[in-house]
Design an enzyme around this catalytic site. Structure first.
Site, PDB file in Angstrom:
ATOM      1  N   LEU A 152     -41.966 -21.124  70.924  1.00 49.18           N
ATOM      2  CA  LEU A 152     -43.022 -20.887  69.938  1.00 49.18           C
ATOM      3  C   LEU A 152     -42.597 -21.288  68.527  1.00 49.18           C
ATOM      4  O   LEU A 152     -43.371 -21.883  67.778  1.00 49.18           O
ATOM      5  CB  LEU A 152     -43.424 -19.405  69.930  1.00 49.18           C
ATOM      6  N   GLY A 197     -36.098 -21.081  63.744  1.00 45.31           N
ATOM      7  CA  GLY A 197     -35.664 -20.945  62.366  1.00 45.31           C
ATOM      8  C   GLY A 197     -34.181 -21.179  62.233  1.00 45.31           C
ATOM      9  O   GLY A 197     -33.507 -21.635  63.167  1.00 45.31           O
ATOM     10  N   MET A 206     -31.814 -18.963  61.922  1.00 50.41           N
ATOM     11  CA  MET A 206     -30.955 -17.970  62.564  1.00 50.41           C
ATOM     12  C   MET A 206     -31.356 -17.661  63.998  1.00 50.41           C
ATOM     13  O   MET A 206     -30.580 -17.070  64.737  1.00 50.41           O
ATOM     14  CB  MET A 206     -30.978 -16.671  61.753  1.00 50.41           C
ATOM     15  N   GLY A 207     -32.570 -18.034  64.405  1.00 52.37           N
ATOM     16  CA  GLY A 207     -32.985 -17.682  65.749  1.00 52.37           C
ATOM     17  C   GLY A 207     -34.170 -18.485  66.217  1.00 52.37           C
ATOM     18  O   GLY A 207     -34.691 -19.349  65.498  1.00 52.37           O
ATOM     19  N   LYS A 222     -37.487 -13.021  71.017  1.00 51.19           N
ATOM     20  CA  LYS A 222     -36.698 -13.538  69.907  1.00 51.19           C
ATOM     21  C   LYS A 222     -35.227 -13.408  70.251  1.00 51.19           C
ATOM     22  O   LYS A 222     -34.786 -12.380  70.772  1.00 51.19           O
ATOM     23  CB  LYS A 222     -36.998 -12.745  68.630  1.00 51.19           C
ATOM     24  N   ASP A 257     -41.875  -9.673  53.461  1.00 57.53           N
ATOM     25  CA  ASP A 257     -42.388 -11.035  53.636  1.00 57.53           C
ATOM     26  C   ASP A 257     -43.845 -11.016  54.085  1.00 57.53           C
ATOM     27  O   ASP A 257     -44.237 -11.737  55.003  1.00 57.53           O
ATOM     28  CB  ASP A 257     -41.529 -11.797  54.645  1.00 57.53           C
TER      29      ASP A 257
END
Length: 705
Positions: free
Chosen positions: A26, A29, A31-32, A62, A156
């Site tokens: 999906l 980023g 970091m993951g 995730k 965020d």
């Protein structure tokens, strides 16, 4: 069909994570990664989904990206994120289903929401009406209430992180959320245009930071853009966010009371999510009680939401992705073009045509509404300008009338002073004349006495027996023939001679006629002594010692008098140097002093009219000082600028009802734009401008509450 981008798994992607079999990727980023997955347990459609936004049996998993072993630091951070996310249970967030922070590759499974983000909906389907904005805001605010109750700050909140199924918004992406007991101030995260000023400055994030980001997100829903002027420069945008320089043009007036407080630069002035939720619920009172977006959202929005939901159902049913499926990144929310190879039935083509026609009508209606709103705003602005111009004209007329009245009063005072001085001069001249006449009468009386003594006949001689002899007949005068005018010359000559004789007698102290000594007092009564010269008193000297350019401590006390009876000079830079002397005049000279705003005169009548003095003075204005004024509504009808009034006082002189405080001093201008005295672009304070010193200075003032 539009929908979320689901990429095929790559060579470096695992096939399973825990009990979940991965279907596609999906998002990815730094970091993951987030995968679309399905439980190997074989849950049926709808078993894990929640509401219309869920896709039955599907989850978003995730995991951390790492080359080799995951570091202990990253593993602890991931475990902390899992712990925080598991504390949240809200209908408006994506719920955590399962997690294993201790696995070789740590993972966390949450609900998969088959719905578009707000950013994509605004970009492709246009803005929302006010009622729909409130509906979307209520669900997001409810999610923040839950997060903050658990001590979690999201950090965020932005349109990309709010998904919108028909049963209400979902706030997602807790990757950078943190508990209030954790500090992390060295990094400002999130999209710049939706970041609070304190976050942009690198300061600690609080619950108020989430409220600011929510306000910026709602502004986008209502206007189609962030609440800042965009010029493509990221650094300039960051600077504007840090200073809170908002651009709120186009915000519908019915949403201003709701959205504008959220965007306050000071975090303490922002409402709480609970306050916002209460306001949104109150605004929806009296409307149909339904939580479905089909009641609130425009048709284009519901159509795109429906396509996302259909894609989720297809993925849950087929358990795989098609290679030619549309590829739209859920985080960037770019909508791909329709697949031209896909076959549509005649019914679907007709449906799409109806949707396009409806969208065109919506756009036309929105354009007409926008044009009408712009016309109304322009008419209101023009009306306000006309009203302001009329008020300024009326104020100027009143000021001119007051100046005329002051000049007439000054002229009357000058005339009265002049009349008094004339009377004093006439009285003095009359007294001088009376003294001169008295001296003349005294001289005439002395001359008459001397002449009478000269005409007295001598006493007859005595006989031996002491008897008085009879009178001796005087010899007959020898007739002398004179001119008739000689007799008239004798009297003045006699008077002159007597005057000279008295003068000699006064000098020598003896008399030749009788041989007796005359007293000094007898001669001094006929000697003229001039009156003593008048002497100025202390006040006369104080006024006469003032020069042009001196500064004084006096000011108008508000009750038709100066604060001191005698002028006291002080250094012009001193805090109590309220007046500057522009010129000095002997006597009555009030008409020689300018009487514009901030200028006046100080007249001293003097102990004698000869010592009268007029000082022309100019008020020295300083920021923070106050003076009294009279207001009629929002219009100041008159102001007493020569006063220096205590800003904290609760009383004013009769005829006044306001205390104005000086906020700034500027060089005089020919005209002043609206908001000239404002401290910032969004300063809502009411200010009044006074042009003083013959238009050379502009004094900005505000009312003291």
């Amino acid at each position: 069909m539009a929908g979320a981008r689901v990429q095929a798994l790559g060579a470096d992607d695992p096939a399973v994570l825990g009990p979940y079999r991965l279907i596609g990727r999906l998002a990815s980023g730094g970091m993951g990664r987030i995968y679309l997955a399905r439980s190997d347990g074989g849950q049926g459609p709808g078993e894990l989904g929640r509401g219309t936004g869920g896709a039955g049996g599907l989850v978003a998993v995730k995991t951390l990206l790492a080359e080799g072993d995951v570091s202990d630091v990253d593993r602890r951070r991931f475990a902390r994120e899992v712990t925080l996310a598991q504390r949240v249970d809200s209908a408006h967030t994506a719920r955590v289903r399962d997690a294993d922070p201790g696995a070789e590759r740590p993972w966390m499974a949450i609900d998969y929401i088959a719905a578009p983000p707000l950013s994509e909906l605004v970009r492709t389907c246009g803005v929302l009406p006010a009622s729909a904005v409130r509906w979307a805001a209520a669900g997001t605010a409810e999610a923040l209430v839950t997060l903050h109750r658990e001590g979690i700050v999201h950090r965020d909140v932005k349109p990309q992180n709010v998904l919108l199924p028909l049963d209400g918004p979902r706030l997602i992406d807790f990757g950078i959320s943190h508990a209030s007991d954790l500090t992390r101030t060295s990094l400002t995260l999130g999209t710049i245009a939706f970041t609070s000023p304190e976050q942009a400055r690198g300061e600690p994030s609080t619950a108020a930071s989430d409220v600011y980001s929510l306000g910026a997100t709602l502004f986008l829903l209502a206007t189609g853009r962030p609440p800042y002027r965009a010029d493509g420069d990221t650094l300039r945008l960051l600077a504007r966010v840090q200073r809170g320089e908002l651009d709120l043009d186009g915000l519908p007036k019915e949403l201003v009371p709701t959205i504008r407080p959220c965007l306050a630069t000071d975090p303490a002035r922002r409402p709480t999510p609970a306050d916002l939720l209460g306001r949104f619920r109150a605004d929806q009172a009296g409307m149909p009680a339904t939580h479905s977006g089909s009641r609130w959202l425009p048709p284009r929005w519901t159509a795109l939401i429906g396509e996302y939901a259909a894609q989720g159902r297809d993925l849950a049913r087929t358990n795989r992705i098609e290679p030619e499926a549309p590829t739209v990144d859920q985080r960037t929310s770019v909508v791909p073009p329709p697949n031209t190879t896909r076959m549509y039935t005649e019914e679907r083509e007709a449906h799409l045509r109806r949707l396009r026609e409806r969208a065109a009508r919506e756009r036309q209606r929105a354009a007409e509404e926008h044009e009408r709103a712009e016309r109304e705003r322009a008419e209101k602005r023009a009306e306000r300008e006309r009203q302001r111009a009329a008020e300024e004209h009326e104020r100027a007329e009143r000021e001119r009338a007051e100046k005329r009245a002051e000049r007439e009063r000054a002229a009357r005072v000058a005339a009265a002073e002049k009349e008094r001085a004339e009377k004093e001069r006439a009285e003095k001249e009359r007294a001088e004349r009376e003294r001169a006449q008295g001296r003349a009468r005294a001289g005439s009386s002395q001359a008459g006495s001397a002449q009478s003594s000269a005409r007295t006949p001598p006493r007859p001689p005595r006989t031996a027996a002491g008897a008085t002899a009879g009178p001796t007949p005087a010899p007959a005068p020898t007739p002398v023939k004179k001119k008739s005018s000689d007799g008239w010359l004798i009297i003045p000559l006699l008077i002159i001679g007597l005057f000279l004789w008295n003068s000699c007698e006064s000098d020598t102290g003896s008399s030749t006629s009788s041989g007796s000594t005359s007293t000094s007092s007898g001669s001094s009564q006929y000697q003229y002594t001039p009156p003593p010269s008048p002497t100025p008193d202390a006040r006369d000297v104080a006024f006469r010692s003032v020069s042009g350019g001196d500064c004084l401590t006096a000011y108008d006390d508000g009750y038709d008098a100066w604060s001191t009876r005698t002028p006291e000079t002080v250094d012009c830079d001193a805090a109590n140097a309220y007046l500057m002397v522009t010129s000095t005049h002997r006597g009555i000279a009030m008409t020689d002093c300018p009487t514009d705003l901030g200028e006046w005169y100080w007249y001293h009548a003097g102990s004698r009219s000869a010592f009268s003095t007029t000082l022309c003075v100019s008020r020295q204005f300083r920021k923070g000082e106050c003076f009294v004024a009279k207001a009629d509504g929002d219009t100041m009808t008159k102001a007493r600028l020569m006063t220096v009034w205590d800003c904290g006082k609760d009383t004013v002189p009769k005829g006044y009802n306001r205390i104005l405080q000086i906020t700034d001093l500027y060089r005089g201008q020919k005209s002043y734009r609206n908001g000239y005295c404002s401290q910032s672009r969004y300063d809502q304070e009411r200010y009044w401008i006074y042009t003083v010193h013959d238009g050379k200075m502009a004094v900005c003032t505000k009312a003291v509450d």
